[in-house]
Design a protein around this motif. Structure first.
Motif, PDB file in Angstrom:
ATOM      1  N   LYS A  79     -19.647  62.559   1.991  1.00  0.00           N
ATOM      2  CA  LYS A  79     -19.392  62.143   3.377  1.00  0.00           C
ATOM      3  C   LYS A  79     -19.770  60.681   3.582  1.00  0.00           C
ATOM      4  O   LYS A  79     -19.110  59.957   4.326  1.00  0.00           O
ATOM      5  N   LYS A  80     -20.829  60.267   2.902  1.00  0.00           N
ATOM      6  CA  LYS A  80     -21.267  58.882   3.044  1.00  0.00           C
ATOM      7  C   LYS A  80     -20.333  57.918   2.329  1.00  0.00           C
ATOM      8  O   LYS A  80     -19.981  56.862   2.858  1.00  0.00           O
ATOM      9  N   LYS A  81     -19.925  58.297   1.119  1.00  0.00           N
ATOM     10  CA  LYS A  81     -19.088  57.386   0.326  1.00  0.00           C
ATOM     11  C   LYS A  81     -17.632  57.390   0.790  1.00  0.00           C
ATOM     12  O   LYS A  81     -16.963  56.355   0.805  1.00  0.00           O
ATOM     13  N   PHE A  82     -17.134  58.580   1.182  1.00  0.00           N
ATOM     14  CA  PHE A  82     -15.732  58.691   1.618  1.00  0.00           C
ATOM     15  C   PHE A  82     -15.696  59.367   2.982  1.00  0.00           C
ATOM     16  O   PHE A  82     -15.350  60.553   3.091  1.00  0.00           O
ATOM     17  N   PRO A  83     -16.053  58.662   4.027  1.00  0.00           N
ATOM     18  CA  PRO A  83     -16.117  59.291   5.363  1.00  0.00           C
ATOM     19  C   PRO A  83     -14.763  59.815   5.831  1.00  0.00           C
ATOM     20  O   PRO A  83     -14.709  60.721   6.663  1.00  0.00           O
ATOM     21  N   GLU A  84     -13.689  59.274   5.318  1.00  0.00           N
ATOM     22  CA  GLU A  84     -12.348  59.744   5.687  1.00  0.00           C
ATOM     23  C   GLU A  84     -11.740  60.594   4.572  1.00  0.00           C
ATOM     24  O   GLU A  84     -10.544  60.877   4.587  1.00  0.00           O
ATOM     25  N   GLY A  85     -12.553  60.980   3.611  1.00  0.00           N
ATOM     26  CA  GLY A  85     -12.049  61.733   2.470  1.00  0.00           C
ATOM     27  C   GLY A  85     -11.464  63.077   2.867  1.00  0.00           C
ATOM     28  O   GLY A  85     -11.903  63.712   3.821  1.00  0.00           O
ATOM     29  N   GLN A  86     -10.464  63.516   2.119  1.00  0.00           N
ATOM     30  CA  GLN A  86      -9.747  64.756   2.425  1.00  0.00           C
ATOM     31  C   GLN A  86     -10.097  65.897   1.477  1.00  0.00           C
ATOM     32  O   GLN A  86      -9.553  66.989   1.604  1.00  0.00           O
ATOM     33  N   LYS A  87     -10.977  65.644   0.534  1.00  0.00           N
ATOM     34  CA  LYS A  87     -11.326  66.699  -0.407  1.00  0.00           C
ATOM     35  C   LYS A  87     -12.141  67.791   0.296  1.00  0.00           C
ATOM     36  O   LYS A  87     -12.867  67.541   1.254  1.00  0.00           O
ATOM     37  N   VAL A  88     -12.016  69.019  -0.220  1.00  0.00           N
ATOM     38  CA  VAL A  88     -12.696  70.173   0.355  1.00  0.00           C
ATOM     39  C   VAL A  88     -13.649  70.745  -0.691  1.00  0.00           C
ATOM     40  O   VAL A  88     -13.295  70.859  -1.871  1.00  0.00           O
ATOM     41  N   PHE A  89     -14.863  71.108  -0.245  1.00  0.00           N
ATOM     42  CA  PHE A  89     -15.877  71.605  -1.173  1.00  0.00           C
ATOM     43  C   PHE A  89     -16.402  72.959  -0.712  1.00  0.00           C
ATOM     44  O   PHE A  89     -16.744  73.138   0.464  1.00  0.00           O
ATOM     45  N   PHE A  90     -16.468  73.889  -1.668  1.00  0.00           N
ATOM     46  CA  PHE A  90     -17.075  75.189  -1.411  1.00  0.00           C
ATOM     47  C   PHE A  90     -18.365  75.299  -2.213  1.00  0.00           C
ATOM     48  O   PHE A  90     -18.423  74.847  -3.372  1.00  0.00           O
ATOM     49  N   PRO A  91     -19.411  75.914  -1.635  1.00  0.00           N
ATOM     50  CA  PRO A  91     -20.617  76.169  -2.422  1.00  0.00           C
ATOM     51  C   PRO A  91     -20.382  77.304  -3.418  1.00  0.00           C
ATOM     52  O   PRO A  91     -19.883  78.367  -3.050  1.00  0.00           O
TER      53      PRO A  91
END
Length: 1000
Positions: A79-91
């Protein structure tokens, strides 16, 4: 970080649900510096996150052993490096189970993937979960919790599946918040000791406890089976995901999908946890492991056959006086199945009609929203449609724009197949089913091999070509004139300016198709530097094999063209022999008449009438051509290996075998290459494939195939250079022959019997005890037989056929026992009709006896038909609902056409069981090969067929007729709400019905 939302519903994307981050508890090989608190340095993290951001993978499962530390650190840093990033992460938390099922003593690994919504799955809940889950390790008399593990305990710890499920349930309750995904290979279920009943039993229990599996493409079919358990209990089909299991930067190369043994995973769903859950319900349709899903390949290479977007807007200056209607409407469409839903009068049919208008559908007369007939204009009433423009954009970027009050362009090729509700109802309510039968025949024609079409473009044209001689034998003058007149009309149509314009537009469409295919060529991949001698040798082998494969493809295409040409020539030779034989028979009859007259006049007939007919040369030519055909189609069952001389292979089956061998060899060679070389070879092969398709699209300049660019150019050349003379030649040609009417009709029937075999296998795939479609090629009475018969009979006078209703019943009773496939039975029927007439004054009842005899004894009142039967009933006996179901099955399951299929509310008069069990199945198959847009109000079609896109529309009449729409995937909560409300009658109503049915 934001979630990618697709208005066109579920689409294929790359997912990797199993990869580790820097600082992972075990086997962390990312390097970098680690501080006193165990934290990896920022530079290493930045490189890791950039690799994820730059990859084609959209969804990641961030994995760590017995904890969630890596996931939360990844989320924070991303979130800090790519605030507009579109990638999705699941735990994704990885556990080692206490269960040991392999002979090597390895423990099974299982994962739990959680919903990434922090409102339901957060650090507090995860901490509760890890505190509730105990490991096998104990300190004193206390079992160590997962939350208390430290140091080397991570390497030693195991848990039981039973404890895992209990901790999950106690902590989260709702099973829709997590998925248990167990490894299939290596430390997984497929490594179970097959000699141990205990191991197999434990493996099955772990399978039952899991929602999905980590594995590869070789595992997919196994976990889709419902018979995989040792105790014969029915198993649920479950999805398999391939993960990179990355532990280092070198491992991250697996995200390209090019690394050996780590194929990419594609998931067709929203990038949400609900999307992931959807794969549990549709594991086969929603998950694909491999290079690229076929629909994406098809969409790229056949971009002119996929609708990308529909736009509707008012013309400049429209005040909205007659309603807002379509204000800046822009709807993107899924390449597979889109279900258009909404309440009655919501504008569903408007979408279908407008797409059909812009796609130049030939069903304009059956439009409902854009109806334009006397007394039924609706939106085309003056002041409405002319104020709006529609624009259809195709995947290749081409556009078609038209005002909604205009008509289709009949000279343009039909770019969509439309089954509007009005047309559907007309066909299914048609008494004589002639139009209905023609629709079915068009679909059947799509199954005729190109080499057997004899250059014809429709069922009717092929039928005429294949049965011309038989028809000539039926009526010496009538059939020949009919045949020639058909040809003359066709030639005169070609001479019309509109036909030339149509050919030019079809040529333009093919050129667009060629351009789209050229645009699909992959970006050039430079040939990588040679690495080793072994790599150079493999590359050389691949080049040689590629050239051999290209040669085989070219040879195969030439063989197919030659086969088609030979079949046409053989048919012409057979027709020629039959014509000559028929001529010989006619001459024999005429000579007998001449001899009789010559004897009467004392003349020598042999001096007047001499002829000699010898068909031996024709017979030899037929034999020679048949031998050539036999050689081309003969399967010599060659053993294809490295020593095979591919230059000597000539038959089509042998070429197919050679193609398969070389293709397999290329694939095997590519597997041995490094990733850069494999990527380069894949690029080279793709270029070759596209080049071959371009050549096929262009066609042979010397002998172009039907529908190719050179074919249409040849058509234009014919129109401009030789058409006038052709017309003159055909007008001058008139001759007929006739004998053996019934035998000639039998030849027509054999044509239908040949077509029957082509679709029987496909029909068998969908036949059930309740729904059985069969085909019968036989003789049946023509639809107008009774009307024609009573044209000759005066029903107002005394006789057995007196009175309209009584006379018809009498005729039908005599017809009841006729076997239309037996000439003697038909003659018995004719004689009985005549005898029945003769029971009363014959001349008084029959208006013209000679014409009645001509009608009856010429056998003109029955014909060979390609008869379909549903549940044993023929088309005339089917109810409208049954006919509708049959027609839909043919278009969805059998039609080989690739243009988008638009269907408007087909479910009326169909029972829900048929819809779900038959139509939903057929739709699932159809959307694999063509785009389907379905207007429906039935949940069994929209949901049962797993629509990739739901388009919810409504027309707010109280707001000056404002058209509104929303679009999304089934798994999208808002879209799901629309489905329940519109198709199920609201959630409370749905729940109430479910409870009343005792469905829990």
């Amino acid at each position: 970080m934001s979630i990618v939302k697709e208005t066109c519903g579920s689409v294929w994307r790359r997912w990797d649900l199993h990869l580790h981050s820097p600082g992972t508890k075990l086997s962390d090989a990312y390097g970098g510096e680690v501080d006193e608190n165990g934290n990896t340095d920022d530079e290493t993290w930045d490189a890791y996150l950039k690799a994820l951001e730059d990859s084609e993978v959209q969804v990641f499962g961030i994995t760590d052993y017995f904890c969630f530390d890596s996931y939360f650190e990844t989320i924070k840093r991303y979130k800090k490096k790519f605030p507009e990033g579109q990638k999705v992460f699941f735990p994704n938390i990885e556990f080692r189970l206490t269960d040991n099922i392999s002979s090597s003593g390895k423990h099974v690994h299982t994962h739990v993937i959680f919903d990434h919504d922090p409102a339901v799955c957060n650090e507090r809940k995860f901490s509760e979960f890890l505190t509730a889950l105990t490991t096998h390790i104990s300190q004193g008399d206390v079992d160590v919790k997962c939350s208390n593990l430290s140091g080397k305990q991570y390497e030693a710890a195991t848990i039981s599946m039973r404890d895992l499920k209990k901790a999950l349930k106690d902590t989260f309750g709702n099973e829709n918040l997590y998925l248990i995904v167990t490894a299939a290979n290596n430390d997984g279920l497929r490594m179970a000791d097959t000699q141990s009943s205990r191991s197999l039993s434990i493996s099955d229990e772990l399978d039952k406890a899991s929602h999905a599996f980590f594995g590869s493409g070789i595992n997919t079919n196994y976990f889709l089976q419902t018979t995989r358990y040792e105790d014969d209990a029915e198993a649920l089909p479950k999805p398999v995901f391939s993960g990179s299991d990355a532990h280092s930067f070198d491992d991250l190369k697996r995200l390209t999908g090019d690394e050996r043994n780590f194929p990419p995973t594609w998931v067709k769903a929203d990038t949400t946890f609900r999307g992931l859950l959807q794969t549990l319900y549709e594991p086969k349709a929603r998950v694909y492991i491999g290079d690229t899903p076929s629909v994406l390949v098809q969409q790229s290479r056949e971009a002119t056959r996929f609708i990308s977007k529909l736009e509707i807007s008012p013309i400049a200056g429209y005040s909205g006086a007659n309603g807002v209607w379509f204000e800046n409407v822009s709807i993107e469409f899924n390449p597979e199945l889109t279900a258009v839903i909404g309440n009655k009068g919501s504008g569903k049919s408007a979408i279908a009609d407008i797409i059909a208008l812009l796609g130049d559908s030939r069903q304009e007369s059956n439009f409902s929203f854009l109806a334009n007939s006397r007394g039924n204009k609706k939106f085309r009433t003056k002041g409405y449609a002319e104020n709006f423009l529609g624009k259809l954009t195709w995947k290749n970027g081409t556009e078609q724009e038209r005002a909604l009050d205009l008509s289709i362009d009949p000279t343009s090729p039909e770019r969509v197949k439309y089954l509007p509700q009005n047309y559907f109802e007309t066909l299914t309510n048609e008494i004589e089913v002639n139009d209905f039968r023609r629709e079915i025949e068009d679909v059947v024609f799509s199954h005729v091999e190109d080499s057997d079409r004899m250059g014809k473009s429709s069922f009717a044209d092929l039928e005429d070509f294949k049965t011309t001689q038989a028809k000539q034998d039926i009526s010496s003058l009538k059939v020949k004139i009919r045949e020639l007149n058909i040809e003359i009309v066709e030639l005169e149509k070609k001479a019309a300016p509109s036909f030339k314009k149509s050919i030019e537009k079809q040529l333009k469409a093919k050129e667009d198709e060629r351009h789209a295919l050229e645009q699909s060529k992959p970006k050039e991949v430079p040939k990588p530097a040679e690495e080793t001698e072994e790599q150079r040798e493999i590359n050389t082998e691949l080049t040689v094999a590629g050239d051999v494969l290209s040669g085989i493809v070219l040879k195969g295409r030439a063989a197919a063209n030659q086969l088609s040409s030979l079949k046409v020539n053989r048919q012409k030779l057979v027709d020629l022999k039959e014509s000559v034989s028929s001529l010989s028979s006619s001459l024999t009859v005429r000579r007998a008449e001449i001899v009789s007259l010559c004897n009467e006049l004392q003349l020598d007939a042999d001096n007047i009438f001499k002829y000699n007919i010898d068909t031996s040369s024709i017979d030899k030519k037929i034999s020679d051509v048949s031998q050539e055909i036999g050689a081309l189609v003969k399967d010599n069952n060659l053993t294809i290996d490295e020593k095979t001389d591919f230059q000597k292979i000539s038959s089509i089956p042998d070429l197919h075998a050679a193609h398969k061998f070389v293709e397999t060899k290329i694939k095997a060679l590519k597997e041995t290459l490094s990733a850069p070389h494999r990527k380069y070879q894949t690029y080279v092969q793709s270029v070759k494939e596209i080049s071959a398709k371009l050549q096929e699209l262009k066609g042979d300049p010397a002998s172009p195939q039907l529908g190719t660019i050179n074919y249409f150019k040849a058509q234009l050349s014919e129109i401009e250079n030789v058409l006038t003379q052709k017309i003159k030649d055909k007008v001058a040609e008139r001759e007929t022959l006739s004998k053996g009417i019934f035998e000639a009709k039998t030849k027509v029937r054999s044509f239908y019997e040949g077509l029957k075999k082509r679709v029987e296998t496909r029909l068998a795939d969908i036949n059930t005890d309740e729904f059985t479609v069969t085909i019968d090629a036989s003789f049946v009475p023509t639809g107008g037989f009774e009307e024609t018969f009573f044209h000759f009979v005066n029903q107002a006078v005394v006789g057995e056929f007196r009175g309209t209703e009584a006379g018809r019943k009498k005729l039908q009773s005599i017809m009841a026992d006729v076997n239309w496939n037996d000439a003697d039975s038909i003659l018995v029927f004719i004689n009985e009709v005549i005898e029945t007439l003769k029971k009363h004054p014959f001349e008084a009842q029959v208006k013209n006896i000679k014409e009645l005899y001509d009608f009856l004894f010429s056998f003109e009142f029955f014909d060979a038909k390609y008869e379909l039967r549903l549940g044993g009933k023929n088309l005339n006996q089917l109810s409208p609902g049954e006919k509708g179901l049959l027609l839909l099955v043919f278009y969805l399951h059998l039609d080989k056409e690739k243009t988008p299929l638009i269907i408007d509310q087909p479910e009326d008069n169909l029972d829900n069981d048929s819809i779900f069990s038959v139509l939903a199945t057929c739709i699932r198959e159809a959307k694999k090969s063509r785009q389907v847009i379905l207007v429906t109000h039935n949940p069994n079609l929209a949901v049962g067929a797993d629509a990739e896109q739901i388009l919810f529309v409504k027309l707010e009449k109280h707001k000056n007729y404002k058209f509104l729409y929303e679009s999304g995937a089934i798994e999208n909560p808002k879209t799901n709400g629309h489905i329940v409300k519109v198709l199920e009658g609201s959630r409370p109503a749905f729940v109430q019905r479910r409870l009343k049915y005792h469905i829990r």
